[in-house]
Design an enzyme around this catalytic site. Sequence first.
Site, mmCIF file in Angstrom:
data_model
loop_
_atom_site.group_PDB
_atom_site.id
_atom_site.type_symbol
_atom_site.label_atom_id
_atom_site.label_comp_id
_atom_site.label_asym_id
_atom_site.label_seq_id
_atom_site.Cartn_x
_atom_site.Cartn_y
_atom_site.Cartn_z
ATOM 1 N N ASP A 1 0.820 -1.215 0.000
ATOM 2 C CA ASP A 1 0.000 0.000 0.000
ATOM 3 C C ASP A 1 0.856 1.267 0.000
ATOM 4 O O ASP A 1 1.954 1.279 0.539
ATOM 5 C CB ASP A 1 -0.907 -0.027 1.244
ATOM 6 C CG ASP A 1 -2.023 1.000 1.165
ATOM 7 O OD1 ASP A 1 -2.365 1.439 0.046
ATOM 8 O OD2 ASP A 1 -2.543 1.375 2.227
ATOM 9 N N ASN B 1 -11.024 -2.576 -4.937
ATOM 10 C CA ASN B 1 -10.250 -1.617 -5.735
ATOM 11 C C ASN B 1 -10.890 -1.292 -7.090
ATOM 12 O O ASN B 1 -10.495 -0.329 -7.748
ATOM 13 C CB ASN B 1 -8.801 -2.097 -5.941
ATOM 14 C CG ASN B 1 -7.941 -1.975 -4.694
ATOM 15 O OD1 ASN B 1 -7.044 -2.773 -4.461
ATOM 16 N ND2 ASN B 1 -8.194 -0.963 -3.870
HETATM 17 C C1 IPE Z 1 -5.403 -2.550 0.219
HETATM 18 O O1 IPE Z 1 -5.098 -1.204 0.029
HETATM 19 C C2 IPE Z 1 -5.333 -3.278 -1.076
HETATM 20 C C3 IPE Z 1 -4.013 -3.384 -1.689
HETATM 21 C C4 IPE Z 1 -2.893 -2.881 -1.239
HETATM 22 C C5 IPE Z 1 -3.999 -4.124 -2.897
HETATM 23 P P1 IPE Z 1 -6.219 -0.095 -0.181
HETATM 24 O O2 IPE Z 1 -5.495 1.184 -0.409
HETATM 25 O O3 IPE Z 1 -7.172 -0.531 -1.211
HETATM 26 O O4 IPE Z 1 -6.953 -0.098 1.234
HETATM 27 P P2 IPE Z 1 -7.799 1.038 1.962
HETATM 28 O O5 IPE Z 1 -8.781 1.561 0.970
HETATM 29 O O6 IPE Z 1 -6.825 2.089 2.380
HETATM 30 O O7 IPE Z 1 -8.396 0.343 3.131
HETATM 31 C C1 IPE Z 2 -1.703 0.240 -3.255
HETATM 32 O O1 IPE Z 2 -1.452 1.622 -3.288
HETATM 33 C C2 IPE Z 2 -1.973 -0.328 -4.617
HETATM 34 C C3 IPE Z 2 -3.346 -0.790 -4.832
HETATM 35 C C4 IPE Z 2 -4.302 -0.748 -3.953
HETATM 36 C C5 IPE Z 2 -3.658 -1.314 -6.133
HETATM 37 P P1 IPE Z 2 -2.636 2.678 -3.262
HETATM 38 O O2 IPE Z 2 -3.028 2.980 -4.659
HETATM 39 O O3 IPE Z 2 -3.724 2.245 -2.375
HETATM 40 O O4 IPE Z 2 -1.883 3.928 -2.650
HETATM 41 P P2 IPE Z 2 -2.476 4.980 -1.615
HETATM 42 O O5 IPE Z 2 -2.958 4.199 -0.442
HETATM 43 O O6 IPE Z 2 -3.584 5.693 -2.327
HETATM 44 O O7 IPE Z 2 -1.313 5.854 -1.294
HETATM 45 MG MG MG Z 3 -4.076 2.516 -0.385
#
Ligand code: IPE
Ligand code: IPE
Ligand code: MG
Length: 231
Positions: free
Chosen positions: A11, A59
Amino acid sequence: MLPRHVGIIMDGNGRWAKKRGLPRSAGHTAGAANFRTITKYCSTIGIPYLTVYAFSTENWKRPAEEVGALMRLFRQYLEEALRDFQEENIRVLFLGDRSAFAPELRELINRTEEASADKTGMVLNIAMNYGGRDEIIRACRLLIEEVQQGRLHAEDIDEACFSNHLYTAGQPDPDLIIRPSGENRISNFLLWQSAYAEYVIMDILWPDFKKKDLDRALEIFAKRSRRFGGV
Ligand code: IPE
Ligand code: IPE
Ligand code: MG
């Protein structure tokens, strides 16, 4: 002691890009490159099972442009990374509902699993369109089907039997789950399997997460006292 199974919630890609004035997709590209580095490192130091969370069932809510960029990246990185993983003797499995992906990506997923099925090194689970709740519901459906077909008695459903109907069937539960980016939540990752996992939350964005950060998480894990409800 090294954990047998490590989970990583990859993340923080979006915030990493934002800090640099770049589009979120640039963060995902950097995150994908880091996935390759950290996976190889885990294999080198002898972690038996690694599960990385790449895309959750939630997602899909993101803007179409970002989802599209992620899907393109999956295709490109799977092709490239999988070549390295072959050399490293890594067995790759995918956790999640692959039916939602475009046919070419689904094909690549299937091909990768087949091509690495005989590898004897680290098992790498890539969780893509994965959700812990979705996985539990799927397991229930599979169990009900077996009961209806008379292949299973309801009273024989125990924890081991249930575990064997999850995507991670046959694998040990994660001992350590690392969440970079500083968020203190599970976000639907390995809900059943993480019942007694040790969580290490790190205030570092995934593209910046280096081998030394993994070492640090392993050190923190090694100092934890795991009781599993005992004393
Ligand atoms: C969790 O991260 C999913 C992945 C890293 C693939 P998210 O960014 O989707 O989670 P939330 O929305 O902060 O809970
Ligand atoms: C994790 O990074 C990747 C996926 C969930 C696909 P994020 O895209 O959630 O990054 P932040 O949390 O917005 O910084
Ligand atoms: Mg995230």
